[in-house]
Design an enzyme around this catalytic site. Structure first.
Site, PDB file in Angstrom:
ATOM      1  CB  CYS A  78      -1.005  -0.030   1.148  1.00 14.62           C
ATOM      2  SG  CYS A  78      -2.395   1.087   0.863  1.00 14.62           S
ATOM      3  CG  HIS A 171      -4.427  -3.675   2.050  1.00 14.26           C
ATOM      4  ND1 HIS A 171      -3.598  -3.292   3.068  1.00 14.26           N
ATOM      5  CD2 HIS A 171      -4.927  -2.533   1.522  1.00 14.26           C
ATOM      6  CE1 HIS A 171      -3.597  -1.979   3.172  1.00 14.26           C
ATOM      7  NE2 HIS A 171      -4.412  -1.489   2.241  1.00 14.26           N
ATOM      8  CD  GLU A 173      -2.716  -6.533   4.473  1.00 12.60           C
ATOM      9  OE1 GLU A 173      -2.135  -6.779   3.403  1.00 12.60           O
ATOM     10  OE2 GLU A 173      -2.956  -5.381   4.879  1.00 12.60           O
TER      11      GLU A 173
END
Lengths: 195, 260
Positions: A78, A171, A173
């Site tokens: 990011c 992202h 994750e």
């Protein structure tokens, strides 16, 4: 493999730590530079200028540049990816790490930030067509090291990569099974599609 | 349709909502008569595997009972799931919100607190960014034909104009608005398409309340919803998220799929 997560005081690191831990590797949050790792991950949320300023503390900037110069694995996520570039329209005075040339630009779309899932467009068969989760108002329009793009008013870079430096604008994750797979592939330096 | 046609790779989202009370997922009709549906973590994982794009955990008794146990759940969810999730219920002041973000929440959702203390919307947007805040708007179509706002889990009527409240919420910095059509909640009669059609909000709109059939999701997206939230249809195992997405894809709606 030992993974160090750089703590730049810009957002909660819990999800990042959990996702990288799921690879079975040791994950440690780093408040200060420490060479005793195989991989460095630089997450970032919030303003470019704020996170760039955090890099100036604890000698992070010099340490990261040196790390990358040694061709060790480095992952920016990011705003952490954006900081790999020279500068950003978000905070024009702030300096990035300039690993990649170019300026981060404001996304040209009526609704910002861009929040949600978008499908990667890439010549790389392993990443092409996969959906990943974005939360950003700025992006990199052009880079010769762009490996995948998505569109939000205009095309921008979702993945940049040069040697052992990886940048993800989205992202991983938060990108479900594919996000975890991408993390695994990046750590292993291979792009293998499991299913 | 006033919906802007702009090029974007973003796809409409399917959000599974888990109403939590005393650490269990519950489902009620019109916010009342709660029924035990299962464990929040197990159900969250199940929906993630089915392809849910996002989850919302609402501690629906929190604003009544002032429970703090939700924080533990949030922390566990953040460590377990790999998709974004939103939490809400009982958030009153910025310090409450801080606790949820510290526990690992990606977004928070306000409802009652936004109405009672609209400044909280500005505070959260300024501190965490608009993308971290969903304001939920509970609206009921009264017998008189009037749209009336409610708070406190649908139990208190609010003297505010619906349309002007929607605009105020956006002005103050909400990143998304979830429209809860109370008159549709748990009735299985579809979303209220009138609340979605011919609107030109500058933030994503999440349609909530009333999903009974796959076609209800299709209608909501075609009416302009950026995301569709449902609970009972998934909890009762009438449809999986995957089945809903398959149906939408067959009807020319682009959806996130989990193929490698």
């Amino acid at each position: 493999m030992r993974i160090g997560i750089i703590n730049l005081n810009s957002g909660n690191l819990l999800s990042i730590v959990s996702a990288f831990s799921k690879t079975g590797n040791e994950v440690v949050v780093l408040d200060k530079p420490d060479s005793n790792f195989d991989v460095l991950v630089m997450p970032g949320q919030g303003r470019f200028g704020f996170v760039a300023d955090q890099l100036n503390k604890n000698n992070w900037r010099e340490f990261i540049l040196d790390w990358i110069a040694q061709d060790k694995l480095f992952i920016g996520i990011c705003v952490g990816m954006q900081l790999l570039f020279e500068s950003s329209q978000e905070d024009t005075g702030a300096k990035g790490l300039a690993i990649f040339t170019g300026e981060i630009e404001k996304l040209d779309f009526p609704k910002t930030p861009m929040v949600g899932w978008a499908q990667l467009n890439s010549v790389d068969e392993n990443s092409n067509g996969n959906f990943v989760y974005f939360v950003n108002s700025f992006g990199v329009r052009n880079s010769e090291f762009c490996q995948a793009t998505v569109n939000y008013g205009n095309d921008f870079c979702a993945i940049v990569q040069k040697d052992n430096v990886y940048g993800f604008q989205f992202h991983p994750e938060k990108s479900g099974d594919y996000g975890l797979q991408l993390i695994n592939e990046t750590l292993q330096g291979v792009a293998a599609c499991q299913n | 349709m006033s919906k802007l046609i702009q090029k974007t790779s973003l796809v409409p989202r399917i959000i599974a909502c888990l109403d939590v009370a005393n650490g269990r997922v519950v489902k009620g009709t019109n916010f009342k008569q709660l029924k035990d549906m299962g464990d929040p973590i197990e159900m969250g994982l199940q929906y993630q595997h089915q392809g849910a794009d996002e989850l919302v955990f609402l501690d629906i008794k929190a604003s009544v009972d002032k429970q703090d146990s939700a924080l533990l759940l949030v922390n566990k969810v953040a460590k377990t799931l790999s998709i974004p999730f939103t939490v809400g219920g009982g958030l009153k002041i910025l310090e409450d919100v801080d606790k949820f973000f510290n526990a690992g929440a990606d977004k928070v959702t306000l409802n009652t607190a936004a109405v009672l203390n609209p400044n909280l919307i500005d505070q959260i947007a300024n501190k965490y960014g608009s993308q971290s805040l969903i304001v939920a708007v509970d609206v009921n179509l009264e017998a008189s034909g009037e749209l009336v706002l409610y708070t406190h889990g649908g139990s208190k009527r609010v003297e505010k104009n619906y349309a002007s409240w929607m605009n105020e919420v956006i002005q103050r910095g909400a990143g998304e608005i979830m429209i809860n059509a109370m008159h549709k909640d748990g009735t299985g009669s579809g979303f209220d398409l009138d609340l979605l059609s011919n609107q030109d909000y500058s933030v994503p709109i999440i349609a909530s309340g009333g999903a009974n059939q796959p076609v209800d999701f299709l209608d909501a997206i075609n009416a302009g919803a950026d995301a569709v939230l449902a609970a009972g249809i998934f909890h009762r195992k009438e449809y999986t998220v995957e089945q809903i997405k398959d149906y939408l894809i067959k009807n020319k709606i682009k959806m996130r799929t989990q193929s490698c």
